[in-house]
Design an enzyme around this catalytic site. Structure first.
Site, PDB file in Angstrom:
ATOM      1  N   GLU A 115     -10.250  16.543   5.604  1.00 52.32           N
ATOM      2  CA  GLU A 115     -10.059  15.282   4.818  1.00 52.32           C
ATOM      3  C   GLU A 115     -11.422  14.940   4.058  1.00 52.32           C
ATOM      4  OE1 GLU A 115      -8.437  12.530   7.334  1.00 52.32           O
ATOM      5  OE2 GLU A 115      -6.785  13.779   8.032  1.00 52.32           O
ATOM      6  N   HIS A 148      -3.926  10.153   5.295  1.00 52.54           N
ATOM      7  CA  HIS A 148      -4.171   9.522   6.783  1.00 52.54           C
ATOM      8  C   HIS A 148      -3.999   8.051   6.595  1.00 52.54           C
ATOM      9  CE1 HIS A 148      -7.217  10.498  10.375  1.00 52.54           C
ATOM     10  NE2 HIS A 148      -6.438   9.321  10.670  1.00 52.54           N
ATOM     11  N   ARG A 193      -4.084  14.755  14.280  1.00 51.76           N
ATOM     12  CA  ARG A 193      -5.171  15.199  13.622  1.00 51.76           C
ATOM     13  C   ARG A 193      -4.959  16.324  13.074  1.00 51.76           C
ATOM     14  NH1 ARG A 193      -7.161  10.908  14.323  1.00 51.76           N
ATOM     15  NH2 ARG A 193      -8.733  10.181  15.060  1.00 51.76           N
TER      16      ARG A 193
END
Lengths: 322, 322
Positions: free
Chosen positions: A268, A286, A239
């Site tokens: 993000e 991601h 993360r």
């Protein structure tokens, strides 16, 4: 399945592109898809919330205590991610709501991608690709040498299934593996460091694949990067908030560390623009878990968890609420 | 070393940046460095050629029968590449000139890079990097999914040390390995295909790491690419001329194959411009072997071969002249 007459009502919240869930879920459950609502979510919830017994959450919907408070019949929350940092786990525990995650559905793909990022940063593969695509190979002269993969000391932060898979893949490259995690794994052959500073000081590469919790938030701070050192490389497939991103950007620019391969970011889809100009980073949206195969896997795991729950069978991939 | 009074005279031909050779070689040999000549090579040769007993060739100098004919005392040619397709081996054999290559000095680095290219093409890592660097992740929506690495069937063309190292690295990814080579390797656990068409038909990825010879020139032609099929991927870390490049470009555009990771090209540093616009290829400027580590390794191997030869010891990495 449950002996009650009606199939359980499941609230499905998913990204528009993840439509493979609908058909499979609707064989055994009644589905309320938030994506196809004809009314705003709060109004919708006020009408249906009392009957909702499960949530299937694909993507980043925050499962807050407030949302949970609207769902008195909620018994299980099925997440399709590995990390469940978007869920108020304490509230789930208090209410006795079961939580499941992606289990191992993504582990192979994330591990593959992490190794790909590691080689890409060290051997400068996207930089090589840009170099050739510039059409100017002849005039540019020698391409700047990358750094050897074989023999690198790789410290893995979080030796769960993904971390173990990464370690297994890196062994035949001649990489020397060590790790940090909440506790030492007795079954692991790798050297354990109880704190990340020592892990960083004794490795060339750090690979982050642990959960994001209060304890791991900004686990990679400036001090850790200084320990890792000027040739050190960070790979993050966990993360974004595992790293103090602002400090990392400074460390990359100042040469405190040597490079980074980042699939995740603090905010993000925002990415610090200054990274776009750096040749020693490899950036990815991601996507480490995203292959057609993994997407099918996770749908199967989600469905299997739901079916198991409503048949009083053990869950496939429960999240421990401790 | 030789008992003659003067150290043997070695002609050193190297790229300007490969200057680590000079000091090490000059401890035991007299060096003529073509890079620092004060006169044109033909004039230089006419004055010194008779005494030259060895050539150390770094990079692509063609060792033709004509060049060799000017060097009556030449006994050994030390190449720093793995492939020796730039050498007239038949003439060396006729003259009894020993030839050595890089041996295993590059094998780890080339294998690392080949696996990096394979993951980069399948998981679209440089495409992901371009996507994020565009600064437009939020608006672009979902990134196009790549293809799973785990479980892929990978056919290796040329199971020498590089090919074996690639296979070993890919095993823990869950890849299923098979290979084609001149003859079946009895010690290999992998399935053997005696022709490349069957190899292509039974695999998802072809990795080229064989020598370039008359037999392997354009070994990957249109028919092979059609056998590999529309999702098939080619990785080339061998030589550009192993592939019919013109046909490959067509096959990539027409979707006959799915993608390619190319470290080598038919006419380096020329690269077909149309490749620059394709998202399903990863391009690299013949850099698979280039790390600081490998560069030191190969210098050591070259020096060890020279010393062995002039001490009448077995060569470290002789090229079989058959």
């Amino acid at each position: 399945m449950s002996e009650s007459s009606d199939p359980p009502l499941v609230l499905l919240h998913r990204l528009p592109s993840f439509n493979y869930f609908d058909e499979n879920l609707s064989r055994d459950f009644r589905i309320l898809n938030t994506d196809t609502l004809s009314e705003p979510l709060p109004i919708f919830l006020s009408r249906h919330a009392a009957s909702i017994r499960a949530i299937v959450s694909v993507g980043g919907l925050s499962i807050t205590s407030e949302l949970i408070s609207h769902l008195p019949s909620l018994q299980i929350l099925v997440c399709t991610s590995v990390g469940v940092d978007h869920v108020d786990l304490a509230e789930c525990k208090r209410r006795g709501i079961a939580v499941t995650n992606a289990g191992n559905a993504f582990s192979d793909d994330v591990a593959d991608f992490a190794v790909g990022l590691l080689i890409s940063v060290l051997r400068r593969i996207p930089a090589a690709d840009r170099y050739v695509r510039s059409g100017n190979w002849e005039n540019l002269g020698d391409f700047q040498l990358g750094s050897k993969v074989s023999g690198k000391r790789v410290g893995i932060v979080g030796l769960g299934s993904i971390g173990s898979f990464i370690a297994k893949r890196l062994e035949p490259f001649g990489c020397i593996i060590s790790y940090n995690s909440r506790s030492q794994k007795q079954s692991s052959p790798y050297q354990y460091y109880s704190d990340i500073l020592s892990l960083a000081a004794n490795n060339d590469v750090l690979v982050l694949c642990c959960s994001l919790t209060d304890q791991t938030h900004h686990i990679v701070n400036r001090e850790v990067m200084e320990s890792l050192g000027k040739d050190g490389v960070i790979i993050n497939v966990g993360r974004g908030k595992l790293i103090d991103e602002k400090e990392m950007v400074k460390c990359l620019i100042e040469g405190v560390i040597g490079g980074a391969g980042l699939d995740v970011f603090e905010d993000e889809p925002e990415v610090p623009e200054v990274l776009f100009g750096l040749d020693n980073v490899v950036l990815s949206p991601h996507a480490a878990m995203a292959t057609p195969g993994s997407v099918n896997n996770v749908a199967e795991v989600a469905l299997a968890n739901l079916k198991a729950f409503f048949s009083n069978q053990p869950l496939i991939s429960p999240v421990q609420l401790d």
